[in-house]
Design a protein around this motif. Structure first.
Motif, PDB file in Angstrom:
ATOM      1  N   THR A  96     -37.970 -10.187  -6.651  1.00  0.00           N
ATOM      2  CA  THR A  96     -36.837  -9.793  -5.821  1.00  0.00           C
ATOM      3  C   THR A  96     -37.342  -9.561  -4.404  1.00  0.00           C
ATOM      4  O   THR A  96     -38.349  -8.869  -4.206  1.00  0.00           O
ATOM      5  CB  THR A  96     -36.175  -8.517  -6.360  1.00  0.00           C
ATOM      6  OG1 THR A  96     -35.689  -8.769  -7.680  1.00  0.00           O
ATOM      7  CG2 THR A  96     -35.022  -8.088  -5.459  1.00  0.00           C
TER       8      THR A  96
ATOM      9  N   CYS B 233     -27.078 -16.174 -11.273  1.00  0.00           N
ATOM     10  CA  CYS B 233     -26.627 -15.992 -12.648  1.00  0.00           C
ATOM     11  C   CYS B 233     -26.530 -17.305 -13.415  1.00  0.00           C
ATOM     12  O   CYS B 233     -26.297 -17.306 -14.621  1.00  0.00           O
ATOM     13  CB  CYS B 233     -25.256 -15.317 -12.664  1.00  0.00           C
ATOM     14  SG  CYS B 233     -25.286 -13.673 -11.950  1.00  0.00           S
TER      15      CYS B 233
ATOM     16  N   THR C 112     -27.815 -11.784  -6.863  1.00  0.00           N
ATOM     17  CA  THR C 112     -28.501 -12.189  -8.082  1.00  0.00           C
ATOM     18  C   THR C 112     -27.993 -13.547  -8.521  1.00  0.00           C
ATOM     19  O   THR C 112     -26.776 -13.744  -8.651  1.00  0.00           O
ATOM     20  CB  THR C 112     -28.264 -11.171  -9.215  1.00  0.00           C
ATOM     21  OG1 THR C 112     -28.822  -9.908  -8.841  1.00  0.00           O
ATOM     22  CG2 THR C 112     -28.902 -11.632 -10.517  1.00  0.00           C
TER      23      THR C 112
ATOM     24  N   ALA D 165     -30.184  -1.738 -11.919  1.00  0.00           N
ATOM     25  CA  ALA D 165     -29.758  -2.868 -12.759  1.00  0.00           C
ATOM     26  C   ALA D 165     -30.165  -2.651 -14.208  1.00  0.00           C
ATOM     27  O   ALA D 165     -30.643  -3.563 -14.879  1.00  0.00           O
ATOM     28  CB  ALA D 165     -30.331  -4.179 -12.222  1.00  0.00           C
TER      29      ALA D 165
ATOM     30  N   THR E 254     -27.509  -8.441 -13.459  1.00  0.00           N
ATOM     31  CA  THR E 254     -28.946  -8.611 -13.286  1.00  0.00           C
ATOM     32  C   THR E 254     -29.638  -8.217 -14.588  1.00  0.00           C
ATOM     33  O   THR E 254     -29.312  -7.186 -15.181  1.00  0.00           O
ATOM     34  CB  THR E 254     -29.460  -7.732 -12.140  1.00  0.00           C
ATOM     35  OG1 THR E 254     -28.772  -8.088 -10.939  1.00  0.00           O
ATOM     36  CG2 THR E 254     -30.959  -7.917 -11.940  1.00  0.00           C
TER      37      THR E 254
ATOM     38  N   GLY F  75     -30.696 -13.254 -14.191  1.00  0.00           N
ATOM     39  CA  GLY F  75     -29.300 -12.851 -14.143  1.00  0.00           C
ATOM     40  C   GLY F  75     -28.468 -13.780 -14.998  1.00  0.00           C
ATOM     41  O   GLY F  75     -28.885 -14.886 -15.353  1.00  0.00           O
TER      42      GLY F  75
ATOM     43  N   GLY G 273     -33.952 -13.145  -6.390  1.00  0.00           N
ATOM     44  CA  GLY G 273     -33.036 -12.054  -6.156  1.00  0.00           C
ATOM     45  C   GLY G 273     -33.290 -11.443  -4.783  1.00  0.00           C
ATOM     46  O   GLY G 273     -34.430 -11.455  -4.289  1.00  0.00           O
TER      47      GLY G 273
END
Length: 379
Positions: free
Chosen positions: A80, A216, A214, A303, A52, A107, A201
């Motif tokens: 988030t 990515c 998360t 994170a 993250t 992420g 998120g």
């Protein structure tokens, strides 16, 4: 951006080629220092799922000139979402844009992030020697005499130990420090294709084993889960990891439940116990200095472990550029970084204790929001 060169350091050795070490190597090289970088791994690899990248971490990467590559190769989002473990929506964490043009959060896969940083190290012409560490460090009037693990020697104006939570540089030169302390939790991670309904998120709270997801990449996420750590006689093999994580997710709804129902044995799964420590001052001895997990190892609750390492690499270079001597620069680096790293570690460990005690998820959210708000302040 115009950067003032560092006058007191001509040659520096970076021990450890992870995120913090590469950040320091880039920041020092951009300020006129001839940098050598060594790493113990002969292949200079990194293992792991995603990472993250909060707004403050993205800010640090922008100052290294790497933001656009991270945006292109990772996933960027605006907030988030917090859920009860069964999938009931609780609250959205407001993650404001902290600088104009800077994404709120995101992420990226950890190996991709390392390749981006490795590319910049190579662009700068920084020599990288692999399969190597240090076996002796001796402060002398003119710098540090170094003996490497292959028997070769060198002399540097500055040695930076960024060689992980198990730092060999720390062992050699900082006897007042000790190992990171177990927190009582372990962290599960799985890398898997993106659930079709995931947009932001996500955190899942209110369970003995909180987890989060998360994004990515456009089609990939990683999920983490925190559990009380139980000592085992042996490491779990891939089959045991798969079955145990699936069992731990039995109560979960939402996208966490989707991952449980769609995970396969081809998905990368990892488990490790958590430990944290803020090492006591001083963080430097003569012209030897520590940064990253070697001196401020944290847990993943905010994170911010990678972000703290990148910030420390940048701050080290900035303070050396401002100072009239190496020693003054190292003191300024330490004093600037210590309270911020302390806040991250204390907040992260507090959240972990709350989770182990099955505390109120609203208290969990309150600690998270307070700590993340303080992290938004410039470093």
């Amino acid at each position: 951006m115009e950067r003032e060169n560092i006058r007191s350091v001509q040659e520096a050795l970076i021990v450890g080629g992870g995120i913090g070490g590469m950040a320091a190597a880039i920041a020092l090289s951009e300020r006129g220092v001839k940098v050598d970088l060594i790493d113990l791994d002969p292949q200079w690899r990194v293992y792991g799922a995603g990472i993250t990248i909060t707004g403050p971490t993205l800010r640090a990467y922008r100052r290294l000139g790497l933001l656009e590559q991270i945006k292109a190769q990772g996933a960027i989002t605006t907030k988030t979402r917090l859920f009860k473990y069964d999938g009931t929506h609780l609250h959205d964490l407001e993650e404001p844009v902290i600088e104009e043009g800077l994404p709120a959060t995101g992420g990226i896969m950890r190996p991709v992030l390392h390749r981006i940083m490795q590319g910049r190290v190579k662009e700068l012409g920084i020599p990288v020697r692999l399969g190597l560490t240090v076996s002796s460090l001796v402060n002398v009037d003119s710098g540090v005499d170094v003996t490497f693990s292959d028997g070769s020697t060198g002399h540097y104006d500055l040695v930076v130990g960024s060689d992980s939570v198990f730092s060999g540089v720390r062992e050699l030169s900082f006897p007042h420090m000790g190992p990171a302390q177990p927190t009582g939790q372990g962290c599960w991670r799985i890398s898997i294709r993106k659930p079709p309904g995931l947009e932001y998120g996500e955190f899942y709270l209110g369970h003995a084993n909180p987890c989060g997801i998360t994004a990515c990449a456009p089609d990939q996420v990683y999920m983490w889960m925190l559990t009380p750590h139980v000592e085992r006689e042996s490491f779990m093999d891939e089959e045991e990891l798969f079955n145990e994580l699936k069992r731990l997710l039995a109560d979960f709804g939402g996208n966490a439940g989707w991952i449980r129902d769609n995970m396969t044995r081809d998905d990368w799964i990892n488990y490790r116990p958590l430990a944290a420590v803020l090492q006591p001052k001083p963080w430097y001895d003569g012209r030897i200095v520590l940064l990253g997990d070697a001196v401020h190892a944290t847990t993943p609750h905010l994170a911010s472990g990678a972000g703290m390492a990148v910030e420390s690499g940048i701050v080290l270079a900035e303070e050396l550029a401002r100072a009239d001597s190496v020693e003054a620069g190292l003191l300024a680096y330490q004093e600037r970084r210590y309270p911020r790293c302390q806040d991250v570690i204390d907040s992260s460990v507090s959240v972990g204790r709350l989770q182990l005690a099955h505390g109120d998820p609203r208290e969990h959210a309150k600690i998270l929001e307070g700590a993340l708000s303080r992290l938004n302040e410039d470093f």
